[in-house]
Design an enzyme around this catalytic site. Structure first.
Site, PDB file in Angstrom:
ATOM      1  N   TYR A 163      -2.409  -0.482  10.263  1.00 29.68           N
ATOM      2  CA  TYR A 163      -2.437  -0.880   8.855  1.00 29.68           C
ATOM      3  C   TYR A 163      -1.114  -0.527   8.166  1.00 29.68           C
ATOM      4  CZ  TYR A 163      -4.019  -1.072   3.976  1.00 29.68           C
ATOM      5  OH  TYR A 163      -4.146  -1.351   2.640  1.00 29.68           O
TER       6      TYR A 163
ATOM      7  N   SER B  58       0.858  -1.186   0.000  1.00 30.37           N
ATOM      8  CA  SER B  58       0.000   0.000   0.000  1.00 30.37           C
ATOM      9  C   SER B  58       0.890   1.229   0.000  1.00 30.37           C
ATOM     10  CB  SER B  58      -0.894   0.005   1.247  1.00 30.37           C
ATOM     11  OG  SER B  58      -1.554   1.249   1.396  1.00 30.37           O
TER      12      SER B  58
END
Length: 567
Positions: free
Chosen positions: A453, A440
């Protein structure tokens, strides 16, 4: 093992037979400065299914040394091969597998029209036809110049006295160490052969007797025999262009590569034996394996035809789009998801060559079983996309141990399990491959609200960097995909730390609206994944914000940290 002597043009050849003579005969021809012993590990892997024969070529091992230089000419070497073939398999054609100078002399036999009915197939490893080389070198360019640099030793072997002294005084007793240091050939008893000094000196006659005459006046050497060319990608002596564009000479042609050095039969005997066996069986009537189908030269097909792609988290979003993108490019696709129904929907959309599995990637045993099941049912994957992931937001100080565990189990451990289970298969397969890890932009974009995350994705980012370095020698590429804000269902399923269920539902709805407004479709991420595999790209930020954050993280990480503290 049965030993025998075959006489050819006055030279007594030492021949070694293994296995049942009623089975198809595989004739192994060694190169310089080896003997038949270089094939030992390949023989043990072929002998159950074939009658395997090897022999010491002229001047090597226990075979006699010719009295003249002219006796090392290619026509005599080809006669030796055919004399052995006639002795060990008089009624059936033989399958020839040859390496280095064994391959050069085998080309001479294979391209002789009179031998077409006696040679069923030919597997050539690191040894081109000298006539083909001579024609190729008449088109000068950088590739030719590069090959000449790699062939420096040929000029050395033509010098008087000096190369013989080198073998007598140093090379002979240190040849095993040279091979180990230069090409990673493992040291072991019996190799190099005890006759290595003699073999090295005698074998230089191969170069002196053949190179100048053939280079001056090359012949048109063609064959109708099915030919498989195996090219070790790290070969220090035979560069790739010498193994390419051979259809003019051998129209029934297959070309395969192995991420290995020149002495591939010693370093990768499993792979050499498997490739030879697959080719021989196919020539004898068996269906071609997936690997062999894609090696056939002259077949026009989409770029991923006859390739197997495995995708985790393929039930929706980026995973589903990636499965459909690879299927459109001709790949056979295996999709797994924790939800079998959504995985099955993706497989149905991808077409007849798609398969669905239910797998929890956080479960190491489940992923290991999944990898084993895929290998058994479909073969070793060429591409693995570790895409499965979950979202989580909120302050780090509010995150519970259970929340940390849940996110890391899927986002990090799920990727680790996939890399390990499928990476081991790819390494054992010996034909390279590609692993894609979906990270990501959060991996390099610090945030006060995505700490858990971001940590999981940063770990995937570094895992991929380390894995890329580790697997490079096995020919396995690793790509790290950093999508950014993409319109998938991850926003609607993201969990939040330190909030009530009602607050979490409101935040999920708000995030979903924001992602929809951004409206970057998962299909564009899938296209980048396919491109990354084709181009073997290392790190791929996808959206504009992912690219901008990547640039800023490299140019001014201090500014990026300042922005994270403010927002």
């Amino acid at each position: 093992m049965k030993n025998r002597t075959v006489t050819s043009d006055g030279v007594r050849l030492a021949v070694y037979e293994h296995g049942d003579p009623s089975k198809p005969t595989v004739l192994l021809v060694h190169g310089y400065p080896d003997t038949h012993l270089m094939w030992q590990d390949v023989v043990t892997r072929l002998v159950e299914d074939f009658h395997v024969v090897s022999y010491d070529t002229r001047g090597a091992g226990k075979t006699g040394k010719p009295s003249t230089l002219e006796s090392y000419r290619l026509e005599h070497l080809a006669n030796d091969l055919m004399a052995v073939a006639d002795a060990v398999s008089p009624d059936q054609p033989v399958h020839v597998v040859a390496h280095d100078w064994g391959s050069i002399q085998a080309w001479e036999a294979v391209t002789e029209p009179a031998n077409a009915d006696r040679i069923a197939s030919y597997t050539s490893i690191s040894g081109p036809c000298l006539d083909h080389v001579a024609h190729w070198m008449r088109r000068p360019g950088l590739k030719v110049a590069r090959q000449l640099l790699h062939s420096w030793y040929i000029g050395f072997f033509h010098l008087p006295v000096l190369p013989t002294l080198a073998w007598r005084l140093w090379l002979g007793r240190n040849w095993g160490q040279v091979m180990s240091l230069a090409d990673g050939v493992p040291r072991r008893p019996g190799h190099p052969a005890p006759t290595i000094t003699k073999d090295g000196i005698n074998g230089m006659s191969l170069y002196r007797a053949n190179f100048r005459p053939v280079m001056r006046k090359p012949r048109e050497r063609r064959t109708t025999v099915p030919v498989q060319v195996i090219h070790p990608e790290r070969d220090r002596y035979v560069t790739a262009p010498l193994t390419e564009n051979l259809q003019k000479w051998a129209p029934k042609l297959w070309r395969r590569t192995i991420p290995a050095s020149h002495w591939v039969a010693l370093t990768h005997p499993d792979v050499v034996a498997r490739m030879a066996s697959e080719f021989i069986r196919h020539v004898d009537g068996a269906p071609a394996t997936r690997s062999l189908r894609r090696a056939e030269v002259g077949r026009h097909r989409p770029p991923f035809t006859d390739k197997l792609v495995v995708i985790t988290g393929g039930g929706s979003g980026i995973g589903r789009a990636t499965a459909l993108a690879f299927a459109k490019q001709g790949a056979e696709v295996v999709v797994c998801d924790i939800n079998h129904d959504t995985a099955a929907e993706t497989a149905a959309l991808a077409g007849a060559k798609a398969h669905a599995y239910q797998v929890n990637v956080a479960d190491e045993g489940a992923v290991a079983k999944f990898a084993a099941d895929v290998a058994a049912a479909h073969g070793i994957p060429d591409v693995v996309v570790n895409n499965a992931g979950i979202g989580h937001a909120g302050a780090l100080m509010d995150a519970t141990t259970e929340e940390w565990q849940r996110v890391l189990d899927v986002n990090l451990w799920g990727v680790i399990h996939g890399c390990k289970s499928f990476g081991e298969l790819m390494i054992a397969g010996g034909e390279g491959g590609h692993i894609v890890n979906v990270a990501s932009a959060a991996a390099y974009l610090p945030s006060k609200v995505l700490g858990v995350y971001s940590t999981s994705k940063a770990a995937v980012f570094m895992l991929s960097d380390c894995l890329r370095a580790e697997l490079a020698s096995a020919g396995i590429g690793v790509s790290t995909i950093c999508p950014g804000i993409v319109n998938t269902n991850i926003a609607g399923t993201t969990t939040f730390s330190g909030v009530t269920a009602a607050e979490q539902a409101r935040k999920q709805e708000a995030s979903t609206r924001a992602y929809r407004r951004r409206n970057f479709p998962p299909e564009r991420v899938a296209a980048e994944i396919v491109r990354a595999v084709r181009q073997r790209r290392a790190i791929v930020p996808v959206t504009a914000e992912a690219k901008a954050a990547r640039v800023l993280s490299r140019l001014s990480p201090t500014a990026l940290r300042g922005l994270a503290a403010r927002f």
